[in-house]
Scaffold this active site. Structure first.
Site, PDB file in Angstrom:
ATOM      1  N   MET B   1      35.586  40.793  36.019  1.00 47.56           N
ATOM      2  CA  MET B   1      35.082  41.209  37.329  1.00 47.56           C
ATOM      3  C   MET B   1      33.826  40.443  37.710  1.00 47.56           C
ATOM      4  SD  MET B   1      33.617  44.804  38.643  1.00 47.56           S
ATOM      5  CE  MET B   1      31.995  44.127  38.308  1.00 47.56           C
ATOM      6  N   CYS B   2      33.669  40.195  38.948  1.00 51.30           N
ATOM      7  CA  CYS B   2      32.470  39.540  39.446  1.00 51.30           C
ATOM      8  C   CYS B   2      32.009  40.319  40.682  1.00 51.30           C
ATOM      9  CB  CYS B   2      32.767  38.099  39.851  1.00 51.30           C
ATOM     10  SG  CYS B   2      33.668  37.158  38.597  1.00 51.30           S
TER      11      CYS B   2
END
Lengths: 285, 285, 285, 285
Positions: B1-2
């Site tokens: 995830m970013c």
């Protein structure tokens, strides 16, 4: 806030403690459970005494490997943990309390055969730093390479006789920090858990001026450790003397971990280990 | 995830959005609230179009600054955010899903005057990568410098006509990834929020094969933004056209942020912005 | 241009070769004498097989330590060199010929128990890369993590049977590169000195399409080595089988170093070492 | 040894001086011609005053960008040089004389609106450091973040009144270093070329205790500069006041560069520039 770990016992591969346990130190770099910060991504370090360091009288300088990125993504750390075996090692993951993220600020700090690592801080450190630095012995001063309170505490302890009397020197260091802070009107200045070793014994301190110290635990016995990691062949063969000290427990096994009491220190050594009271002393006299 | 952020509107200093808001992007690098991971410490990047980029027809290559450490401790990012002013910029903080932490894997990716950033992943990427790489146009292939799924999605979209038809090319890219995955027996392969720009318009996509896409929000209006940051002189002077798109809201003001609906994309442009349906297409035909 | 070193023989501390000789590899990172570039500051790496790797049949994955900064200032490299002992190790200092300075581009490259390092380049690599990549076996492809020609040559050699026939596979790789280059109209495409090992034997290749290969030397005998470093206790105890292969000589002792002839390879192994002709073969048939 | 550059004049893009000239500063990071070391790969930094910094009375803090790797391979530096325009900027490439390679040791150093950069060293710095540090004003002491002699010289000069009288303060700093060194029995302690600015004027000092100072040059006139770079449109439009000061000349044009004489300093300012004698003064009285 930082997290650390110290191991003394039968030689094991570093990965056995750094990577394999359920809530390992590397896991704690992303998701610590105890303490103010859950992320410890401002560098890391390991220090170890070699497996084959000869007879009891041989002075051996430990090896140190430190990085400025997060431990969780460091490929070199993973490699070393897989191939370095040691009977006495320490590891630290850092969450900076203000000083720069750089290798010279990563723990452990080393001087001759001594290793030092610290979790906590000196309150209002920029205000107190100059007076604390001035107290470091002039012959030791050139060996300070970083800018942290942690390293400075180490060099103050060395100045106050660490090499001859570990608990006494750390008590004088703590006393000196508190005296200096009082002069500047800084309350509750010191917060620390500290590990120190010269390669044979291991000292672990838990103290804070306000008596609300960061968590510190030691493994009760190798039996409990084995129960904690029944699948671990290294621990199955570990001697009775094997001991681990950690900022927060690895795994959740009931009975495996005991807190070091507030304002106390533990000594891991040949024969009986000990837990004793820690009382800061006037450091300058 | 970013986590990521894209801004289009009256030129502002980057720090206005990167550092100053209560739950700023830099804050999210340590403590994201939404999504699988709370820490985004595996590198970061910003890309911006210059403030003075001449007339509407001038082609301008944006500037890119990327680092491999955590954004929260990067001194250079702080400096740049303080002195770079831009009417259109993007920022990204990375949590690796397996590929190396290195500058060539940090977002935004750039090709000519295009910028691309992505949150999400292609499931079983090592298994699918070779087939996806083979589909990249041979003339574009040499410009791939990293090893991420995100950059490869960009080059697939370029191959499928991004420079002529942004939504169409992204839909073909998504379709091609899904077709390729199906051939390898990989279900629900694509998870993405994506931002794309050429310096004038800004597209933001929210899509996942399983229709459970990562969060994506846009600022409702500059009035709401002003209310969000009443102390912010830059926003007081911001034009009506000013728009921010983010992985998760900055601050908690009710009414300031609207979700981009599932399987949709937004276009921020001169005149009316738009939100439209996103439907993957057979990408290879 | 890069510089490298490979050692096989009695176990020694890495620092004996990396730091102590007069014109050591670390010294060459700042001041190489031979070759196009005098500075090799674009990363470095070491790979070593453990000292205690059990019986002759045990398969052991070597350890790898790689950094992206210059070798000359790396504190961790210095520490490891001081405490790692190995009977077979390699070291590399990099001068990039265009690809990014990142850990995944640093040598040695590893696959299972194999290590590979390279000095040289494939001419017009961006032009040839796609065709070369397509030839890598699909099962090996996911293990490519960087973007260099050097790593790709390794995976081509693996594809062409490195694990069964080292010289044959490297000859097929070289042939395939030359055939591919010819198809693209690229003359004199390959320039290489290469070291390969699986932990027991060590192969060193010197070849270039234009027969003007980069320098490569091997130590004539342990007697000469001892004469080269009379003060070195490790070498005094080194076995007759001890051998060093280097891009350029360590020190200036006459008679200590012999060049590997143009278009040849050396095999360092139990019993007699050998030097043989190297002839690229049509790699794809 | 390090190399540096300072520019004052018509606003130009940084890349005009950092990358485009034949023997540019970035080129010097790999291949310096003058001085003890040919490689300056231990970090770098740039500092610049913004192009649009308002009226003459507005105090503006300059921006600083520093990196620990070699300048020649830094992608971010290349990006910034391409998009940052400034009327007054400095750049530095470092060759460490012993202190750690870390961002806090990279030049320029900044305090409020002042920038400082240095080439040279204080001999036997570890021996003298403590006494020098003690002389730094207690209110300035907390702003020292690194461990170099260069930064310490800056804070000594600040202590001795840099903000009111630049040449006087630098002369007192030099005098104090020499007095301190004499007390410790260290001969010829100081070697320096130094650049200082507050955003309007630029001072450049050339001095060494032994009167064998490192090289320092200034551009004779903008006419010569234009002749040096006839293809450069930025310089064609540069004002008569434009001036460059460098450790070693960019390019080889006869007449373009003049040495700053031994034990002198130059002032670049509105109206006539000046070159004056530099004489260390007793700094402590």
């Amino acid at each position: 806030m930082c997290r650390w770990l110290a191991y003394s016992g039968s030689p094991i591969m570093l990965e056995e403690l750094l990577y394999k346990p359920a809530h390992s130190l590397i896991d704690q770099s992303l998701h610590a459970r105890m303490g103010a910060e859950t992320t410890n991504g401002d560098g890391f370090g390991i220090g170890w005494y070699p497996d084959d360091h000869g007879g009891p009288d041989r002075v051996v300088e430990p090896a140190v490997f430190r990085g400025t990125g997060p431990a969780w993504s460091d490929q070199n750390l993973r490699e070393l943990a897989r191939c370095v075996r040691s009977p006495l090692f320490v590891a630290h993951i850092r969450a900076s309390t203000g000083t720069a993220v750089q290798q010279t600020n990563c723990h452990p700090f080393r001087y001759e055969r001594w290793l030092w690592l610290h979790n906590g801080s000196i309150r209002d450190y920029p205000k107190l730093k100059r007076d604390l630095v001035l107290a470091v012995d002039a012959s030791l001063y050139p060996y300070i390479t970083g800018s942290t309170d942690s390293e400075l505490m180490f060099f103050l302890a060395l100045t106050f006789g660490l090499r001859d009397d570990v608990p006494g020197a750390v008590e004088r260091m703590a006393g000196f920090v508190e005296t200096t802070a009082a002069r500047h009107g800084v309350a509750d200045p010191l917060q620390m858990t500290v590990a120190v070793s010269e390669g044979k014994r291991l000292w672990a301190f838990r103290y804070s001026s306000g008596h609300a110290s960061r968590s510190l635990f030691f493994s009760t016995s190798v039996h409990a450790l084995r129960a904690l990691h029944p699948e671990n062949p290294a621990l199955r063969k570990a001697s009775e003397e094997t001991r681990i000290i950690v900022s927060e427990p690895l795994g959740d096994l009931p009975g495996a971990w005991n807190p070091v009491p507030e304002s106390c220190y533990a000594v891991v050594q040949e024969g009986h280990d000990a837990i004793r009271r820690f009382s800061p002393r006037g450091g300058a006299e």
